[in-house]
Design a protein around this motif. Structure first.
Motif, PDB file in Angstrom:
ATOM      1  N   THR A  91       1.944   2.106  -3.767  1.00  0.00           N
ATOM      2  CA  THR A  91       0.869   2.439  -4.692  1.00  0.00           C
ATOM      3  C   THR A  91       0.101   3.664  -4.194  1.00  0.00           C
ATOM      4  O   THR A  91       0.327   4.141  -3.083  1.00  0.00           O
ATOM      5  N   ARG A  92      -0.807   4.151  -5.023  1.00  0.00           N
ATOM      6  CA  ARG A  92      -1.681   5.259  -4.630  1.00  0.00           C
ATOM      7  C   ARG A  92      -3.059   4.733  -4.269  1.00  0.00           C
ATOM      8  O   ARG A  92      -3.385   3.570  -4.499  1.00  0.00           O
ATOM      9  N   SER A 148       0.834  -1.217   0.000  1.00  0.00           N
ATOM     10  CA  SER A 148       0.000   0.000   0.000  1.00  0.00           C
ATOM     11  C   SER A 148       0.860   1.256   0.000  1.00  0.00           C
ATOM     12  O   SER A 148       0.409   2.331  -0.400  1.00  0.00           O
ATOM     13  N   THR A 204      -3.767  -4.632  -9.629  1.00  0.00           N
ATOM     14  CA  THR A 204      -2.341  -4.291  -9.625  1.00  0.00           C
ATOM     15  C   THR A 204      -1.763  -4.414  -8.226  1.00  0.00           C
ATOM     16  O   THR A 204      -0.674  -4.968  -8.028  1.00  0.00           O
ATOM     17  N   ARG A 205      -2.504  -3.922  -7.227  1.00  0.00           N
ATOM     18  CA  ARG A 205      -2.045  -4.017  -5.839  1.00  0.00           C
ATOM     19  C   ARG A 205      -1.899  -5.476  -5.421  1.00  0.00           C
ATOM     20  O   ARG A 205      -0.928  -5.846  -4.750  1.00  0.00           O
ATOM     21  N   THR A 256      -4.700   3.319  -7.404  1.00  0.00           N
ATOM     22  CA  THR A 256      -4.152   2.156  -8.100  1.00  0.00           C
ATOM     23  C   THR A 256      -5.177   1.033  -8.145  1.00  0.00           C
ATOM     24  O   THR A 256      -5.796   0.713  -7.121  1.00  0.00           O
TER      25      THR A 256
END
Length: 413
Positions: free
Chosen positions: A313-314, A310, A321-322, A317
């Motif tokens: 990523t934003r 976390s 993808t996460r 996202t």
């Protein structure tokens, strides 16, 4: 980690309404993710060692640490929840580039400790079934990976951490009742301790709200969609319940060990926790310990991996993808575990120092946003009393940071 681009509105349910349905399940998952991330192999070892060291007086240290933990998490959850973005995104808005530093510390510490968490799953399976710890660790890592590969990974994650959290508390409570601890003595020491050890208290705090654990529940909360100023009361209640869950597990584990210690039993110094469970409930107790250790370790693998990613990523996202990045994170930790057998002491000392720095650094950002950046909170007026409580807790986090950095001296002695 991609550069943050302001404070985007969180996706999901409307932040103006109270949680319902699947959102409520995700909020419950956030509470248990925070709690089970804190309850790892180190948590069990730490609680056992301090119970042996302090006896019933350890009850005061537990109570004091819970109070401070609540002060920290009330602020962390409220600021992140109301802002609707992750901690490193807030850090970047406060000071460009600071988010990268915070993310680097969390990911580095999370990766090293995940080697230990995976090792803990192997030891748990060994205690349960007598399977080789390396094989047990690999199988457990595969289970964790499978969670993030299924279509509704978030829902599976939430339900699993809740189930395993309840299982750990339930089995430990059974052993606590079986061991027959002096509850009255423990209650007296909770308010009138025979011994007060401030180093023990600060160690408990660092292990419960230090490093990635600080943000595990708050970041999961963002995925639930329960964000925004109108949900501040729900966010506050959730953060407190999460800490109380951790406290309940600490208390029942303390009582289970205390009952054995108070009876004068001799524990195996190589593995005092397993030894105490065996004394309290025989071979069944040892198998229960294996289940508890495995559950504590695999939920910590999940929590460390989820939270570390976390920070890479934003908020915007895509979930897929996460999840794939989380799988990669677990795979890397597993390969390192198989290669090294366990995290070397040097790496653990460094990771511990990272965790000690993360808490004051990240908490400074949280309190600064609460005090000076109402724009990031979408105009929300932050409660002065909560900010004051947070500042008091912040002073203690500086002490924790100094203590953990002192551990680096061990590398050169």
């Amino acid at each position: 980690m991609p550069p943050p681009t302001g404070s985007p509105e969180p996706s999901g349910v409307d932040s103006r309404v109270a949680p319902a349905g699947s959102t409520r399940s995700a909020v419950l998952g956030a509470m248990f993710l925070m709690a089970t991330s804190a309850i790892g192999p180190g948590f069990i070892t730490q609680t056992t060692a301090f119970t042996i060291q302090l006896g019933a007086a350890f009850a005061f240290a537990i109570l004091a640490s819970i109070v401070v933990d609540i002060a920290v998490q009330l602020n962390v959850w409220r600021v992140i929840g109301v802002a609707g973005v992750r901690a490193h995104e807030l850090a970047h808005e406060v000071l460009p580039g600071l988010g990268y530093a915070l993310a680097a510390l969390v990911v580095a510490g999370g990766l090293v400790f995940n080697i230990g968490n995976i090792a803990g799953t192997g030891l748990g399976i060994d205690a349960m079934l007598g399977v080789d710890p390396v094989i047990g660790g690999i199988v457990s890592a595969a289970i964790a990976i499978a969670i993030f590969l299924v279509k509704r990974a978030g829902m599976v994650l939430d339900r699993l951490v809740v189930a395993l959290g309840v299982l750990m508390i339930g089995l430990t409570t059974y052993v606590a009742v079986t061991s027959g601890p002096p509850v009255g003595q423990a209650l007296r020491n909770a308010v009138l301790p025979q011994t007060v050890d401030f180093l023990v208290i600060t160690t408990l705090i660092g292990g419960t709200v230090g490093g990635y654990i600080t943000y595990a529940g708050a970041h999961r909360l963002l995925d639930s969609g329960m964000t925004g100023a109108d949900n501040a009361p729900h966010i506050a209640r959730s953060s407190v319940i999460g800490i109380i869950l951790t406290g309940v597990m600490r208390v029942v584990l303390f009582l289970a060990i205390l009952g054995v210690v108070a009876a004068g039993a001799s524990l195996d110094p190589a593995n005092p926790a397993a030894s105490a469970f065996r004394v309290a409930a025989g071979e069944v107790g040892l198998r229960m310990f294996g289940i508890i250790l495995w559950a504590a370790a695999i939920t910590s693998v999940i929590g460390a991996s989820y939270t570390s990613v976390s920070f890479l990523t934003r908020s915007s996202t895509p979930e897929r993808t996460r999840n794939l990045l989380t799988v990669a994170f677990i795979v890397i930790g597993t390969v390192l575990y198989v290669t090294l057998g366990k995290a070397p002491v040097t790496l653990l000392i460094f990771a511990g120092a990272f965790n000690g720095v993360i808490l004051p650094l990240g908490f400074t950002v949280i309190l600064w946003v609460a005090w000076r950046r109402r724009d990031l909170l979408h105009g929300y007026r932050y409660p002065a009393w909560l900010l004051g409580v947070g500042v008091l807790a912040w002073v203690l986090t500086l002490w924790l940071g100094a203590q953990s950095l002192g551990g680096l001296a061990a590398l050169w002695s």
